[in-house]
Design a protein around this motif. Structure first.
Motif, PDB file in Angstrom:
ATOM      1  N   LYS A   1      37.088  49.206  26.709  1.00  0.00           N
ATOM      2  CA  LYS A   1      37.458  50.321  25.834  1.00  0.00           C
ATOM      3  C   LYS A   1      38.843  50.871  26.117  1.00  0.00           C
ATOM      4  CE  LYS A   1      32.687  51.849  25.020  1.00  0.00           C
ATOM      5  NZ  LYS A   1      31.719  52.977  25.141  1.00  0.00           N
ATOM      6  N   THR A   2      39.377  50.578  27.297  1.00  0.00           N
ATOM      7  CA  THR A   2      40.727  51.046  27.628  1.00  0.00           C
ATOM      8  C   THR A   2      41.795  50.015  27.285  1.00  0.00           C
ATOM      9  OG1 THR A   2      40.803  50.176  29.901  1.00  0.00           O
ATOM     10  CG2 THR A   2      39.707  52.306  29.561  1.00  0.00           C
ATOM     11  N   GLY A   3      41.372  48.805  26.891  1.00  0.00           N
ATOM     12  CA  GLY A   3      42.320  47.740  26.583  1.00  0.00           C
ATOM     13  C   GLY A   3      42.549  46.767  27.713  1.00  0.00           C
ATOM     14  N   ARG A   4      41.826  46.952  28.826  1.00  0.00           N
ATOM     15  CA  ARG A   4      41.938  46.001  29.930  1.00  0.00           C
ATOM     16  C   ARG A   4      41.207  44.707  29.596  1.00  0.00           C
ATOM     17  NH1 ARG A   4      43.252  47.782  35.089  1.00  0.00           N
ATOM     18  NH2 ARG A   4      43.665  50.012  35.276  1.00  0.00           N
ATOM     19  N   VAL A   5      41.735  43.594  30.093  1.00  0.00           N
ATOM     20  CA  VAL A   5      41.098  42.289  29.910  1.00  0.00           C
ATOM     21  C   VAL A   5      40.306  41.941  31.159  1.00  0.00           C
ATOM     22  CG1 VAL A   5      41.512  39.821  29.589  1.00  0.00           C
ATOM     23  CG2 VAL A   5      42.835  41.483  28.281  1.00  0.00           C
ATOM     24  N   HIS A   6      39.061  41.519  30.950  1.00  0.00           N
ATOM     25  CA  HIS A   6      38.188  41.181  32.073  1.00  0.00           C
ATOM     26  C   HIS A   6      37.539  39.814  31.866  1.00  0.00           C
ATOM     27  CE1 HIS A   6      38.374  45.253  33.723  1.00  0.00           C
ATOM     28  NE2 HIS A   6      38.165  45.705  32.509  1.00  0.00           N
ATOM     29  N   TRP A   7      37.288  39.134  32.982  1.00  0.00           N
ATOM     30  CA  TRP A   7      36.448  37.949  33.066  1.00  0.00           C
ATOM     31  C   TRP A   7      36.771  36.882  32.029  1.00  0.00           C
ATOM     32  CZ3 TRP A   7      35.316  39.003  37.597  1.00  0.00           C
ATOM     33  CH2 TRP A   7      34.907  40.279  37.987  1.00  0.00           C
ATOM     34  N   PRO A   8      38.011  36.438  31.982  1.00  0.00           N
ATOM     35  CA  PRO A   8      38.353  35.340  31.065  1.00  0.00           C
ATOM     36  C   PRO A   8      37.590  34.074  31.424  1.00  0.00           C
ATOM     37  CG  PRO A   8      40.142  35.732  32.618  1.00  0.00           C
ATOM     38  CD  PRO A   8      39.167  36.846  32.808  1.00  0.00           C
ATOM     39  N   GLU A   9      37.238  33.294  30.402  1.00  0.00           N
ATOM     40  CA  GLU A   9      36.496  32.056  30.591  1.00  0.00           C
ATOM     41  C   GLU A   9      37.088  30.964  29.714  1.00  0.00           C
ATOM     42  OE1 GLU A   9      32.491  32.927  29.471  1.00  0.00           O
ATOM     43  OE2 GLU A   9      31.967  33.779  31.427  1.00  0.00           O
ATOM     44  N   ILE A  10      36.981  29.741  30.183  1.00  0.00           N
ATOM     45  CA  ILE A  10      37.402  28.591  29.391  1.00  0.00           C
ATOM     46  C   ILE A  10      36.224  28.110  28.548  1.00  0.00           C
ATOM     47  CG2 ILE A  10      38.159  26.186  29.476  1.00  0.00           C
ATOM     48  CD1 ILE A  10      40.368  28.137  30.147  1.00  0.00           C
TER      49      ILE A  10
ATOM     50  N   SER B   1      42.901  52.891  40.762  1.00  0.00           N
ATOM     51  CA  SER B   1      44.157  53.009  40.018  1.00  0.00           C
ATOM     52  C   SER B   1      44.687  51.623  39.719  1.00  0.00           C
ATOM     53  CB  SER B   1      45.187  53.793  40.847  1.00  0.00           C
ATOM     54  OG  SER B   1      45.650  52.989  41.917  1.00  0.00           O
ATOM     55  N   ASP B   2      45.864  51.586  39.107  1.00  0.00           N
ATOM     56  CA  ASP B   2      46.491  50.307  38.782  1.00  0.00           C
ATOM     57  C   ASP B   2      47.158  49.672  39.988  1.00  0.00           C
ATOM     58  OD1 ASP B   2      47.539  51.216  35.432  1.00  0.00           O
ATOM     59  OD2 ASP B   2      45.751  50.200  36.143  1.00  0.00           O
ATOM     60  N   LEU B   3      47.149  50.333  41.130  1.00  0.00           N
ATOM     61  CA  LEU B   3      47.744  49.769  42.342  1.00  0.00           C
ATOM     62  C   LEU B   3      46.793  48.727  42.891  1.00  0.00           C
ATOM     63  CD1 LEU B   3      49.155  53.033  43.936  1.00  0.00           C
ATOM     64  CD2 LEU B   3      50.388  51.302  42.625  1.00  0.00           C
ATOM     65  N   ALA B   4      46.713  47.617  42.181  1.00  0.00           N
ATOM     66  CA  ALA B   4      45.705  46.601  42.469  1.00  0.00           C
ATOM     67  C   ALA B   4      46.107  45.756  43.670  1.00  0.00           C
ATOM     68  CB  ALA B   4      45.515  45.710  41.249  1.00  0.00           C
ATOM     69  N   HIS B   5      45.165  45.560  44.567  1.00  0.00           N
ATOM     70  CA  HIS B   5      45.393  44.706  45.724  1.00  0.00           C
ATOM     71  C   HIS B   5      45.238  43.255  45.289  1.00  0.00           C
ATOM     72  CE1 HIS B   5      45.292  43.155  49.750  1.00  0.00           C
ATOM     73  NE2 HIS B   5      45.419  44.352  50.248  1.00  0.00           N
ATOM     74  N   PRO B   6      46.200  42.391  45.556  1.00  0.00           N
ATOM     75  CA  PRO B   6      46.128  41.031  45.023  1.00  0.00           C
ATOM     76  C   PRO B   6      45.185  40.097  45.780  1.00  0.00           C
ATOM     77  CG  PRO B   6      48.074  41.257  46.362  1.00  0.00           C
ATOM     78  CD  PRO B   6      47.445  42.624  46.297  1.00  0.00           C
ATOM     79  N   PHE B   7      44.644  40.531  46.917  1.00  0.00           N
ATOM     80  CA  PHE B   7      43.835  39.626  47.721  1.00  0.00           C
ATOM     81  C   PHE B   7      42.439  39.415  47.155  1.00  0.00           C
ATOM     82  CE2 PHE B   7      46.359  40.993  51.695  1.00  0.00           C
ATOM     83  CZ  PHE B   7      47.381  40.160  51.319  1.00  0.00           C
ATOM     84  N   VAL B   8      42.015  40.259  46.242  1.00  0.00           N
ATOM     85  CA  VAL B   8      40.663  40.154  45.717  1.00  0.00           C
ATOM     86  C   VAL B   8      40.699  40.293  44.206  1.00  0.00           C
ATOM     87  CG1 VAL B   8      39.502  41.034  47.784  1.00  0.00           C
ATOM     88  CG2 VAL B   8      40.291  42.629  46.036  1.00  0.00           C
ATOM     89  N   GLN B   9      39.645  39.830  43.569  1.00  0.00           N
ATOM     90  CA  GLN B   9      39.508  40.046  42.132  1.00  0.00           C
ATOM     91  C   GLN B   9      39.407  41.544  41.872  1.00  0.00           C
ATOM     92  OE1 GLN B   9      38.935  38.001  39.210  1.00  0.00           O
ATOM     93  NE2 GLN B   9      39.005  39.920  38.125  1.00  0.00           N
ATOM     94  N   VAL B  10      40.326  42.084  41.123  1.00  0.00           N
ATOM     95  CA  VAL B  10      40.299  43.499  40.807  1.00  0.00           C
ATOM     96  C   VAL B  10      39.524  43.682  39.515  1.00  0.00           C
ATOM     97  CG1 VAL B  10      41.665  45.521  40.235  1.00  0.00           C
ATOM     98  CG2 VAL B  10      42.456  43.933  41.979  1.00  0.00           C
ATOM     99  N   ALA B  11      38.476  44.466  39.569  1.00  0.00           N
ATOM    100  CA  ALA B  11      37.616  44.635  38.400  1.00  0.00           C
ATOM    101  C   ALA B  11      37.410  46.111  38.131  1.00  0.00           C
ATOM    102  CB  ALA B  11      36.279  43.949  38.623  1.00  0.00           C
ATOM    103  N   GLN B  12      38.514  46.863  38.055  1.00  0.00           N
ATOM    104  CA  GLN B  12      38.382  48.290  37.834  1.00  0.00           C
ATOM    105  C   GLN B  12      37.692  48.524  36.496  1.00  0.00           C
ATOM    106  OE1 GLN B  12      41.816  50.536  37.031  1.00  0.00           O
ATOM    107  NE2 GLN B  12      40.812  52.500  37.248  1.00  0.00           N
ATOM    108  N   GLY B  13      36.524  49.145  36.534  1.00  0.00           N
ATOM    109  CA  GLY B  13      35.783  49.394  35.316  1.00  0.00           C
ATOM    110  C   GLY B  13      35.203  48.140  34.707  1.00  0.00           C
ATOM    111  N   GLY B  14      35.360  47.000  35.360  1.00  0.00           N
ATOM    112  CA  GLY B  14      34.928  45.746  34.765  1.00  0.00           C
ATOM    113  C   GLY B  14      33.774  45.077  35.461  1.00  0.00           C
ATOM    114  N   ALA B  15      33.400  45.563  36.640  1.00  0.00           N
ATOM    115  CA  ALA B  15      32.306  44.919  37.368  1.00  0.00           C
ATOM    116  C   ALA B  15      31.017  44.928  36.553  1.00  0.00           C
ATOM    117  CB  ALA B  15      32.098  45.604  38.715  1.00  0.00           C
ATOM    118  N   ALA B  16      30.793  45.999  35.801  1.00  0.00           N
ATOM    119  CA  ALA B  16      29.579  46.102  34.997  1.00  0.00           C
ATOM    120  C   ALA B  16      29.571  45.102  33.847  1.00  0.00           C
ATOM    121  CB  ALA B  16      29.438  47.522  34.447  1.00  0.00           C
ATOM    122  N   LEU B  17      30.746  44.544  33.518  1.00  0.00           N
ATOM    123  CA  LEU B  17      30.842  43.594  32.407  1.00  0.00           C
ATOM    124  C   LEU B  17      30.735  42.147  32.868  1.00  0.00           C
ATOM    125  CD1 LEU B  17      33.826  45.266  30.500  1.00  0.00           C
ATOM    126  CD2 LEU B  17      31.415  45.299  29.826  1.00  0.00           C
TER     127      LEU B  17
END
Length: 256
Positions: A205-214, A140-156
């Motif tokens: 596809k849900t509009g979440r942003v994942h893995w930003p890079e410089i 869910s969106d109740l993301a724990h701040p201690f770790v990188q939260v990658a809901q649906g994004g680990a595969a990306l």
């Protein structure tokens, strides 16, 4: 505020989360801070009502490091919480890699707490925060701040940004429903003024942003601030030919 002792990560400081036997903090309670400060603390740091978390944005761990290893080990931060509830990193153990340390500091700088109190008045204090730094999936969106939260994004994580269609190919421009401003930390080098930090990220596809890079690095703390806030953005689902797609978002941030 100046203190006459070394700001090291000391086990005598209250922790922001409790441990279980495995010390895996991903399922631990965040709001578990000691009710009173230890009696042997300097008077300037003592409180009788603990600070409480108000706004905590998720930590964005560097994608380049996580591609090499899904776990970046453990870290322990010493957090300075001032009378206004602003938070900064006063000490750190672990997270020795510079870009990782910069990412943690950038995240913490955006957090807001309700300050500790002493005799009914806000006061400055210190907390320690243990962390396990790894990719984790959450339901869910109740993301724990201690770790990188990658809901649906680990595969990306291993998806190259330049292999994805850009957002300019969508049926319509992306519509944001959560887009906090990117705040650049104070710049002491005049030569950086006017330079542009280019960054990219994956929008799923849900509009979440994942893995930003410089794309064009400027300075570690500035780069980390850009990545942190970019990773918080949320959009309505990106559509192409009427169907949700994964897309690449590019962002340019000019240093004032």
């Amino acid at each position: 505020m100046q203190f006459a002792f070394q700001m090291s990560v000391d086990s005598s400081f209250p922790e922001c989360a409790r441990h279980d036997k495995s010390e895996d903090l991903t399922n631990q309670v965040l709001l578990n801070i000691a009710a009173k400060s230890p009696a042997n603390w300097p008077a300037a740091l003592q409180y009788d009502k603990p600070p409480a978390f108000d706004t905590v944005e998720r930590i964005m761990l560097p994608a380049a490091l996580l591609r090499k290893s899904a776990s970046l080990g453990k870290a322990r931060l010493l957090l300075l919480v001032d009378e206004q509830g602003s938070v900064s990193v006063a000490g750190m153990e672990g997270a020795d890699e510079p870009t990782l340390a910069a990412s943690l500091k950038a995240a913490v700088a955006t957090w807001k707490l309700r300050p500790a109190q002493r005799d009914g008045k806000p006061t400055t204090t210190l907390l320690t925060m243990p962390m396990i730094l790894r990719v984790a999936e959450f339901p869910s969106d109740l993301a724990h701040p201690f770790v990188q939260v990658a809901q649906g994004g680990a595969a990306l994580l291993h998806t190259r940004h330049d292999t994805l269609p850009g957002v300019e190919t969508l049926d319509a421009p992306l519509q944001a429903f959560y887009q906090p401003a990117i705040e650049i930390p104070e710049v002491n080098d005049p030569s950086l003024s006017g330079k542009t930090v280019e960054a990219s990220a994956i929008v799923d596809k849900t509009g979440r942003v994942h893995w930003p890079e410089i794309i064009t690095p400027v300075q570690e703390d500035i780069d980390a601030a850009v990545l942190h806030r970019l990773g918080q953005w949320r959009f309505h689902p990106p559509l192409r030919a009427g169907k949700p797609v994964v897309a690449r978002l590019k962002v340019d941030v000019t240093i004032p």
